[in-house]
Design an enzyme around this catalytic site. Structure first.
Site, PDB file in Angstrom:
ATOM      1  N   CYS A  55      15.230  -8.102   4.636  1.00 54.16           N
ATOM      2  CA  CYS A  55      14.408  -9.304   4.607  1.00 54.16           C
ATOM      3  C   CYS A  55      14.564  -9.891   3.208  1.00 54.16           C
ATOM      4  O   CYS A  55      14.450  -9.178   2.211  1.00 54.16           O
ATOM      5  CB  CYS A  55      12.941  -8.972   4.865  1.00 54.16           C
ATOM      6  SG  CYS A  55      11.881 -10.433   4.652  1.00 54.16           S
TER       7      CYS A  55
ATOM      8  N   SER B 149       8.992  -2.420 -15.281  1.00 58.31           N
ATOM      9  CA  SER B 149       9.776  -2.781 -14.099  1.00 58.31           C
ATOM     10  C   SER B 149      11.129  -3.409 -14.415  1.00 58.31           C
ATOM     11  O   SER B 149      12.032  -3.380 -13.592  1.00 58.31           O
ATOM     12  CB  SER B 149       8.957  -3.714 -13.219  1.00 58.31           C
ATOM     13  OG  SER B 149       8.507  -4.808 -13.993  1.00 58.31           O
TER      14      SER B 149
ATOM     15  N   CYS C 226      12.644  -4.704   3.344  1.00 62.69           N
ATOM     16  CA  CYS C 226      12.181  -5.628   2.291  1.00 62.69           C
ATOM     17  C   CYS C 226      13.009  -5.432   1.025  1.00 62.69           C
ATOM     18  O   CYS C 226      12.927  -4.385   0.381  1.00 62.69           O
ATOM     19  CB  CYS C 226      10.709  -5.344   2.004  1.00 62.69           C
ATOM     20  SG  CYS C 226      10.118  -6.125   0.489  1.00 62.69           S
TER      21      CYS C 226
ATOM     22  N   CYS D  67       5.247 -14.339   1.030  1.00 61.30           N
ATOM     23  CA  CYS D  67       5.569 -13.218   1.929  1.00 61.30           C
ATOM     24  C   CYS D  67       4.437 -13.031   2.936  1.00 61.30           C
ATOM     25  O   CYS D  67       3.275 -13.027   2.551  1.00 61.30           O
ATOM     26  CB  CYS D  67       5.720 -11.942   1.106  1.00 61.30           C
ATOM     27  SG  CYS D  67       5.805 -10.453   2.115  1.00 61.30           S
TER      28      CYS D  67
ATOM     29  N   ASP E  13      13.899  -9.312 -16.825  1.00 61.24           N
ATOM     30  CA  ASP E  13      12.780  -8.827 -15.997  1.00 61.24           C
ATOM     31  C   ASP E  13      13.241  -8.787 -14.550  1.00 61.24           C
ATOM     32  O   ASP E  13      14.208  -9.452 -14.177  1.00 61.24           O
ATOM     33  CB  ASP E  13      11.520  -9.681 -16.163  1.00 61.24           C
ATOM     34  CG  ASP E  13      10.247  -8.859 -15.871  1.00 61.24           C
ATOM     35  OD1 ASP E  13      10.382  -7.660 -15.518  1.00 61.24           O
ATOM     36  OD2 ASP E  13       9.138  -9.397 -15.999  1.00 61.24           O
ATOM     37  N   ASP E  14      12.541  -7.980 -13.765  1.00 60.53           N
ATOM     38  CA  ASP E  14      12.964  -7.807 -12.363  1.00 60.53           C
ATOM     39  C   ASP E  14      12.627  -9.032 -11.530  1.00 60.53           C
ATOM     40  O   ASP E  14      13.286  -9.312 -10.540  1.00 60.53           O
ATOM     41  CB  ASP E  14      12.282  -6.580 -11.761  1.00 60.53           C
ATOM     42  CG  ASP E  14      10.780  -6.733 -11.772  1.00 60.53           C
ATOM     43  OD1 ASP E  14      10.174  -6.533 -12.840  1.00 60.53           O
ATOM     44  OD2 ASP E  14      10.206  -7.111 -10.736  1.00 60.53           O
TER      45      ASP E  14
ATOM     46  N   CYS F 188       0.836  -1.185   0.000  1.00 59.43           N
ATOM     47  CA  CYS F 188       0.000   0.000   0.000  1.00 59.43           C
ATOM     48  C   CYS F 188       0.872   1.236   0.000  1.00 59.43           C
ATOM     49  O   CYS F 188       2.078   1.158   0.230  1.00 59.43           O
ATOM     50  CB  CYS F 188      -0.856   0.058   1.268  1.00 59.43           C
ATOM     51  SG  CYS F 188      -1.898  -1.376   1.511  1.00 59.43           S
TER      52      CYS F 188
ATOM     53  N   CYS G 231      11.227 -14.284   0.876  1.00 59.73           N
ATOM     54  CA  CYS G 231      10.554 -14.900  -0.269  1.00 59.73           C
ATOM     55  C   CYS G 231      11.549 -15.599  -1.197  1.00 59.73           C
ATOM     56  O   CYS G 231      11.159 -16.415  -2.015  1.00 59.73           O
ATOM     57  CB  CYS G 231       9.709 -13.884  -1.018  1.00 59.73           C
ATOM     58  SG  CYS G 231      10.575 -12.371  -1.372  1.00 59.73           S
TER      59      CYS G 231
END
Ligand code: 5GP
Ligand code: SF4
Ligand code: MG
Length: 455
Positions: free
Chosen positions: A443, A283, A236, A383, A346-347, A2, A446
Site C-alpha cells: 500500500c 527514526s 503498508c 491514511c 529524516d524518514d 497499535c 498516503c
C-alpha cells in the site's frame, strides 16, 4: 497504529505479556491493556498511559493464567477515550471474549448501523468494538466458526488477536496491511505485531500470519483454521519507512536494512555534498547511515545529543507540546555546527514540525548550509488503514503545498530538499533478499493517492 500480542504457555504468562508489550511500546503509548484467562476467570487490567505507568505494583501478580492477549494504543490526535482502551470485551452466547486490534476498517459505520438495527448496544466508539459486536452477533456452531463467518464482513486493515476461553485466535486481513508474526519457546506460542517481542522473550520466529489467514494457537502450536484467498498483498510501506522498530522483520527483511538501502538510493536520486550527514534520531538514523556510507560523507551523529527525555513527539496531541517535545529531544553542540554544510536526513515529513524546528536550531548554532533529504515520498494523502492521518489531513505539509517541493523547502527553511521516489522506496525493499515481492505488493496510498480499498 497499535501493538498487539497473544500468548499461550504452560505457565502464568502475565509477566511475559508485559515484557512483550514493552517491545511494542513504540507502536502506541496512549493506553495499554492485558487480559489473561486462568481456566475459570478472565483477569483484566488496562488504563490510559504507557505500560510502566499502567502496570504498577502487584497488578501482574494478580493476573493468573497461561493464556492471554495484550494491546498498546496509538492515535495521532489525542481524541482517545478510556472506553476505547483495548482489549475490548464482548460476549458470544453468554461467554466472554476479548479482542485486540491493529488497523482500521473502512465500513465500521455501516456495520455499526447493522448491529444497532439488531438492538445491540455498542459501548465503544471504535471500529474494534464494532468488529467484536459483529462476531458476538454471528450465529455459528462454534466461536471459531463465528470468527470465520464474520471475517469477510470486515473491509480494511486488521491484524487481530482474540482470547476466548483458553484459546487464542489470530487473524490478518487479506491485504496484510499490518504485520503479524508467530513465535515459539519451550511449549509456549506467541503471536505479535513485531518480531522484536520474540527477541525480548528469547523465543524464535516461526513465521508470519499470512494475509487472509485465521489461526488458532493451541498447545501443539499454531493451526490454520481458514485461509481466505489473498489476490493482492498490500503491506503498508510506511511500516518499513517509519513504524517498525529497526530490528523488526517482515517478509524476511529487517526494517533497518531496508532503511539503510533507502538512504543509499536517496543519495543516488538526490545527491548532495556537505561536511557531514545527520540522520535525525531515532527514526532518520538508519537512512542517514545509508546516505553517509554510499556518499562517503562523514556521519555527523555525534554533533547532537538525543536526550530520551521524550519519546515519539509526533503523538503529542497539541502542536505546542510537539514543538516543545522537539526542543527537549535534541541538544546541539554548537562548536561542531558553526560554519558547516549539513545534510539532514529524516524518514518522513508529515506536518513538518520536526524538520522546521531542527533546521531553526541548526541555523541558530551557525550552520552555513542545510540540505534536506527525506527517505520517503511526499506524504500527501490521509491514511484510512490505521494511521488515522485523516484527522490531520489539513496539517499535512506536502498536501498543503500540493507536493510543490520548492514551497515545502521554503516553509521548512532548507537550502534544498529532495524526497525518495515511490519507485526507489519499493525497490529498497524488494532488492533485499527475502520472500519474493513485487512493487504492487505494497500500500502506498498516503504517497500516491491509490487507495487499495475505497474509504
Ligand atoms: P512531522 O514532524 O513532519 O509532523 O513528522 C515527521 C516526523 O515524525 C518524522 O521524524 C517521523 O519519524 C515521525 N513520524 C512520521 N509519521 C509518524 C506517525 O504516523 N506517527 C508518529 N508517531 N511519528 C511519525
Ligand atoms: Fe501505510 Fe500509507 Fe497505506 Fe496508510 S496509506 S496503510 S500509512 S502506506
Ligand atoms: Mg522521527
Amino acid at each position: 497504529m497499535c501493538g498487539i500480542l497473544g500468548m499461550l504457555a504452560p505457565y502464568n504468562i502475565a509477566q511475559d505479556l508485559y515484557t512483550g508489550l514493552y517491545g511494542l511500546q513504540h507502536r502506541g503509548k496512549e493506553s495499554a491493556g492485558i487480559v489473561t484467562y486462568d481456566g475459570i476467570n478472565c483477569w483484566h487490567h488496562a488504563d490510559m498511559g504507557e505500560i510502566a505507568m499502567v502496570f504498577r505494583g502487584d497488578i501482574l501478580k494478580n493476573m493468573p493464567g497461561p493464556v492471554g492477549i495484550a494491546h498498546n494504543r496509538y492515535s495521532t490526535t489525542g481524541e482517545s477515550e478510556p472506553r476505547n482502551i483495548q482489549p475490548i470485551r464482548d460476549l458470544w452466547h453468554g461467554q466472554e471474549f476479548w479482542v485486540a486490534h491493529n488497523g482500521n476498517i473502512v465500513n465500521s459505520d455501516d456495520l455499526r448501523k447493522w448491529c444497532q438495527g439488531r438492538g445491540a448496544i455498542l459501548e465503544t466508539t471504535s471500529d474494534t468494538g464494532v468488529m467484536a459486536k459483529i462476531i458476538s452477533l454471528t450465529g455459528a456452531s462454534s466461536f471459531e466458526e463465528a470468527v470465520i463467518t464474520a471475517f469477510p464482513r470486515f473491509r480494511g486493515a486488521f491484524s487481530m488477536v482474540i482470547l476466548y476461553m483458553g484459546r487464542i485466535i489470530a487473524l490478518r486481513d487479506t491485504f496484510g496491511f499490518r504485520p503479524l508474526s508467530l513465535g515459539q519457546k519451550d511449549g509456549a506460542y506467541f503471536v505479535a505485531s513485531e518480531t522484536g517481542v520474540f527477541s525480548h522473550l528469547r523465543a524464535k520466529l516461526l513465521r508470519e500470519v499470512e494475509p487472509g489467514e485465521v489461526i488458532l494457537l493451541g498447545p501443539m502450536g499454531p493451526i490454520t483454521l481458514k485461509k481466505f484467498s489473498s489476490p493482492e498483498k498490500k503491506f503498508c510501506i510506511f511500516e518499513y519507512i517509519y513504524f517498525l522498530r529497526p530490528d523488526a522483520k517482515v517478509f524476511g527483511r529487517r526494517a533497518r536494512t531496508v532503511r539503510e538501502r533507502m538512504g543509499e538510493l536517496l543519495f543516488l536520486e538526490h545527491p548532495a555534498q556537505g561536511d557531514f550527514v545527520l540522520g535525525i534520531p531515532d527514526s532518520g538514523e538508519d537512512a542517514g547511515r545509508g546516505f553517509a556510507n554510499i556518499s562517503r560523507i562523514p556521519n555527523g551523529r555525534k554533533v547532537i545529543l538525543r536526550t530520551h527525555l521524550t519519546s515519539r513527539t509526533f503523538i503529542e496531541p497539541i502542536q505546542e507540546l510537539r514543538e516543545r517535545g522537539v526542543e527537549l529531544k535534541f541538544v546541539f553542540f554548537e562548536e561542531n555546527i558553526l560554519g558547516k554544510n549539513i545534510i539532514i536526513i529524516d524518514d518522513s515529513l508529515v506536518r513538518g514540525t520536526t524538520l522546521k524546528k531542527f533546521i531553526a536550531r541548526l541555523r541558530d548554532a551557525g550552520a552555513a548550509r542545510i540540505d534536506v533529504r527525506i527517505s520517503s515520498p511526499p506524504y500527501r494523502f490521509p491514511c484510512h488503514y490505521g494511521i488515522d492521518t485523516d484527522k490531520i489531513a489539513s496539517e499535512l505539509s506536502a498536501a498543503r503545498y500540493q507536493g510543490n517541493i520548492e514551497e515545502i523547502k521554503k516553509w521548512i527553511g532548507a537550502d534544498s530538499l529532495g524526497y525518495l521516489s515511490i519507485e526507489n522506496a519499493t525497490k529498497a525493499i524488494i532488492e533485499i533478499p527475502g520472500e519474493t515481492l513485487g512493487p504492487s505488493d505494497f500500500c502506498t496510498a498516503c504517497f500516491t493517492g491509490n487507495y487499495p480499498i475505497p474509504g
